[in-house]
Design an enzyme around this catalytic site. Structure first.
Site, PDB file in Angstrom:
ATOM      1  N   ASP A 451      42.869  38.870  39.821  1.00  0.00           N
ATOM      2  CA  ASP A 451      42.106  39.188  39.007  1.00  0.00           C
ATOM      3  C   ASP A 451      42.716  40.086  37.839  1.00  0.00           C
ATOM      4  OD1 ASP A 451      39.592  40.159  38.487  1.00  0.00           O
ATOM      5  OD2 ASP A 451      39.729  40.833  41.026  1.00  0.00           O
ATOM      6  N   ASP A 517      31.061  37.367  38.225  1.00  0.00           N
ATOM      7  CA  ASP A 517      30.624  39.031  39.970  1.00  0.00           C
ATOM      8  C   ASP A 517      29.184  38.699  39.919  1.00  0.00           C
ATOM      9  OD1 ASP A 517      33.618  39.254  39.887  1.00  0.00           O
ATOM     10  OD2 ASP A 517      33.430  41.665  39.284  1.00  0.00           O
TER      11      ASP A 517
END
Ligand code: DGJ
Length: 714
Positions: A451, A517
């Site tokens: 990430d 997301d």
């Protein structure tokens, strides 16, 4: 003197004149003029020489590779920099005859140029790949004694005047890659990123095309910069034109910050690869060239893409062995093949305020380490994946307390309570390599979700004191490669608060990108449509989330969620231990269907129809065109009562097909008294010509519903 070079592949051609004295002049990039003998080529090159403009230079001026002021080009230059303010206008001349050779199925042109006075050498590599994709990379070397401060090195190509419209993408967190269009007018349309990462708003492709171009029609020319740091994409049009090639150009390159690249004597800087793709038949064919090239790479994932369960939206930071074991067991029953433990397993990371950067397993949460969970996951037949965010740290972490000197961005504004570590600092690099490697070995990690949740923002190298985005990006690529080399078979996903690090640079070092997301399928349909221009479905992660989306708080049917995740590297991201029996049955059937269809979905040509904004039709057609899977998605209600016919793109007109509705992909609700008899029967039979040119009546669906059609040649 002229010296033509014509590269041709898959309907695309690049024509240059390498007769010197400047670098080869670009005369044409676009449709293939066909096989030309030496005479015809000589005549063509002579005929394409530009004329003399009025009230302008007294001689015609050409458009060489790396055009600059010296060549008469007054737009953004290919090479810019100076020696302490001197030598501001590079005068690049061909140093030796340009060379064409074949490299595998690609034709490669290499060019060496020099500015003797400014003491610079350049190298240009152009590769026309088998798919017709053109890749360009330039290098500059300082051959002088002093320092050469490089301001920019950019690849530019002319596009013809008929490319009168521009398309690029913008966006934000949870709404990545939204299209915008405008006329290609005079001046510069610059899409520049100073975020230190690719960005949610990255354009992915900057496209110029004939006005009204769509997925299936129109001519398009597009550029992509394969780099995950600061970068630029340009479309520029000048009244005096870009040599004979047209009045506009497309360009791409890394965006260098002041002082960021200072070449010592003998030092070189190479641009990332800049990709140029052309199509005579709309965006789909331009995108197919990119997909074909990606799929031909030796490192392209070839094993079936495992069905994933990611724990983030299922448990967030709420980790404990018992809960996660139950989740894994239920996931395995549904058919999941890879179980990924997300954020929260390390250091003091019980929320997103602290512990980030401390890559050791949290003893209070995992007293026996990760092994018991990872072993159970493997015993259930799944592989084990783990989340890291290597470049980041919370200020409230041991790593920052012990090594405040590793922080790349000490004066950056606060962003998700995290700072960036300087991966180009060898000590920070070694810490990351060893600590991540240790956990990978210890828990038997097969997959890393990597990430990157913030822009770099005022990044200054901890050792150089200079703008540090270039060094950071290169160091991260090295770290990814070194980890993969140490752990053969380890797969890595590029996530960046969703889809903020999607580019062909990061994809050289990773195996999947996380699309966004948001797991809200209506948002995802739009996001995946545009991300899919660059990245084929097997490299895009997409998960089935909860009924009520955690990011938009909109409810959606399970059918729309599964039909959306299907056309990607699919997964689940919800607490399956809380699903009803009906939901579990539907998810299990869908998981089986994904496994049945992934061979096709992850190898075929992606097709997208040009429909009004209230609906989408997209699909994947096998390379031999004998099989296809389409999704028709009704996004909103339509103003029309009967929404006309659905044309299925990409089929072979000469073949006869069965079209079958596959509800396992996702159940849909239809408007009552649906007057679409073929759809009520669940099947139709027709030729590719009929399906592609006449079409079938569009199934009448409620809004936010999708149906998946499986098409097979008889
Ligand atoms: C942002 C990612 O995109 C999410 O999927 C999740 O991994 C969180 N970070 C965890 O902090």
């Amino acid at each position: 003197m002229t010296s033509p070079i014509l590269l041709r592949s898959a309907g695309v051609a690049l024509l240059l004149d390498a007769g010197g004295p400047q670098l080869p002049r670009v005369l044409h990039w676009g449709p293939d003029p066909g096989d030309l003998d030496d005479d015809a080529l000589g005549r063509l090159v002579a005929d394409l020489q530009p004329g003399v403009a009025r009230s302008a230079f007294d001689e015609p001026w050409p458009f060489p590779l790396l055009p600059g002021q010296v060549d008469g080009w007054t737009g953004r230059t290919g090479l810019s920099g100076s020696r302490d303010g001197l030598a501001p206008y590079p005068n690049l001349e061909l140093a030796e005859p340009a060379e064409v050779h074949t490299d595998g199925a690609a034709q490669a042109l290499t060019v060496r140029g020099m500015d003797r006075e400014a003491e610079l050498e350049v190298g240009c590599e152009l590769r026309l790949e088998e798919s017709g994709l053109l890749r360009v990379r330039h290098t500059v070397t300082n051959t002088g004694d002093g320092i050469y401060a490089l301001d920019g090195l950019t690849a530019l190509l002319p596009v013809p005047d008929r490319a009168g419209e521009l398309l690029d993408l913008t966006g934000r967190w949870c709404r990545e890659h939204s299209p915008q269009r405008q006329p290609f007018t005079y001046g510069t349309h610059a899409r520049e990123s100073r975020r230190g990462r690719t960005g949610h708003d990255a354009t992915l492709l900057l496209v110029a095309g004939t006005p009204g171009f769509g997925f299936r029609s129109g001519e398009v020319w597009a550029v992509h910069t394969a780099w995950s740091g600061n970068h630029l994409h340009l479309a520029e049009r000048l009244p005096e034109g870009a040599g004979a090639g047209g009045s506009g150009i497309l360009a791409g390159g890394e965006l260098l910050l002041p002082g960021e690249v200072r070449l010592e004597p003998g030092e070189s800087y190479a641009t990332p690869w800049i990709f140029f793709t052309y199509s005579a038949d709309g965006l789909d064919a331009a995108s197919a060239r990119l997909h074909q090239w990606l799929r031909a790479r030796p490192q392209h994932p070839r094993s079936p893409r495992p069905l994933v369960l990611n724990t983030w939206e299922a448990v967030y930071f709420d980790h404990d062995l018992e809960t996660l074991t139950r989740l894994a067991e239920q996931a395995a029953r549904v058919g999941v093949e890879r179980f990924v433990l997300d954020d929260g397993w390390f250091g003091a990371r019980r929320d997103d305020d602290r512990g980030l950067g401390d890559w050791w397993v949290a003893p209070d949460v995992w007293p026996q380490g990760l092994r018991p969970l990872a072993d159970r996951v493997r015993a259930l037949g799944m592989d084990f994946g783990l989340w890291f965010e290597p470049e980041m740290a919370n200020p409230d972490s041991d790593v920052v307390r012990e090594h405040p000197d590793w922080v790349l961005t000490p004066s950056a504004r606060s962003w998700r309570q995290q700072v960036v570590l300087d991966v180009a600092n060898p000590d920070a690099y070694a810490y990351l390599l060893e600590s991540i490697s240790g956990v990978v070995d210890e828990a038997g990690v097969a997959y890393i979700k990597w990430d990157h949740n913030r822009d770099l923002h005022v990044a200054v190298g901890t050792l150089s004191g200079r703008a540090g985005v270039h060094e950071q990006t290169a160091a991260v690529y090295r770290l990814l490669d070194e980890l993969r080399a140490r752990h053969p078979g380890l797969e890595i996903e590029s996530c960046s608060s969703g889809g903020a690090r999607i580019d062909l640079g990061i994809l050289e070092h990773t195996d999947r990108i996380w699309g966004s997301d948001t797991n809200d399928p209506l948002e995802r349909q739009l996001i995946q449509r545009w991300e899919g221009l660059l990245v084929p479905p097997e490299l895009v992660g997409s998960h089935v989330g909860d009924t009520v989306s955690h990011t938009t708080h909109r409810a959606s049917s399970l059918g729309l969620r599964t039909a959306t995740a299907l056309f990607a590297h699919a997964g689940l991201e919800l607490d399956v231990t809380k699903c009803t029996d009906d939901e579990l049955a539907a998810l299990t059937a869908w998981a089986g269907f994904y496994k049945e269809m992934r061979g096709l979905l992850h190898s075929g040509d992606v097709v997208r129809a040009d429909l009004p904004d209230d609906a989408l039709l997209h699909g994947v057609v096998s390379r031999d065109r004998r099989e296809a899977l389409y999704a028709f998605v009704r996004l909103t209600t339509s103003a029309q009562e009967q929404t006309g016919r659905l044309l299925l793109p990409g089929l072979d007109p000469g073949l006869e097909y069965d079209v079958v509705h596959r509800p396992e992909a996702g159940a849909a609700t239809a408007v009552e008294k649906s007057p679409t008899p073929w759809f009520e029967r669940g099947a139709a039979r027709a030729s590719g010509a009929v399906l592609g040119r006449v079409g079938l009546p569009t199934p009448r669906l409620d809004p936010a519903q999708a149906v998946v059609l499986h098409v097979r040649a008889l």
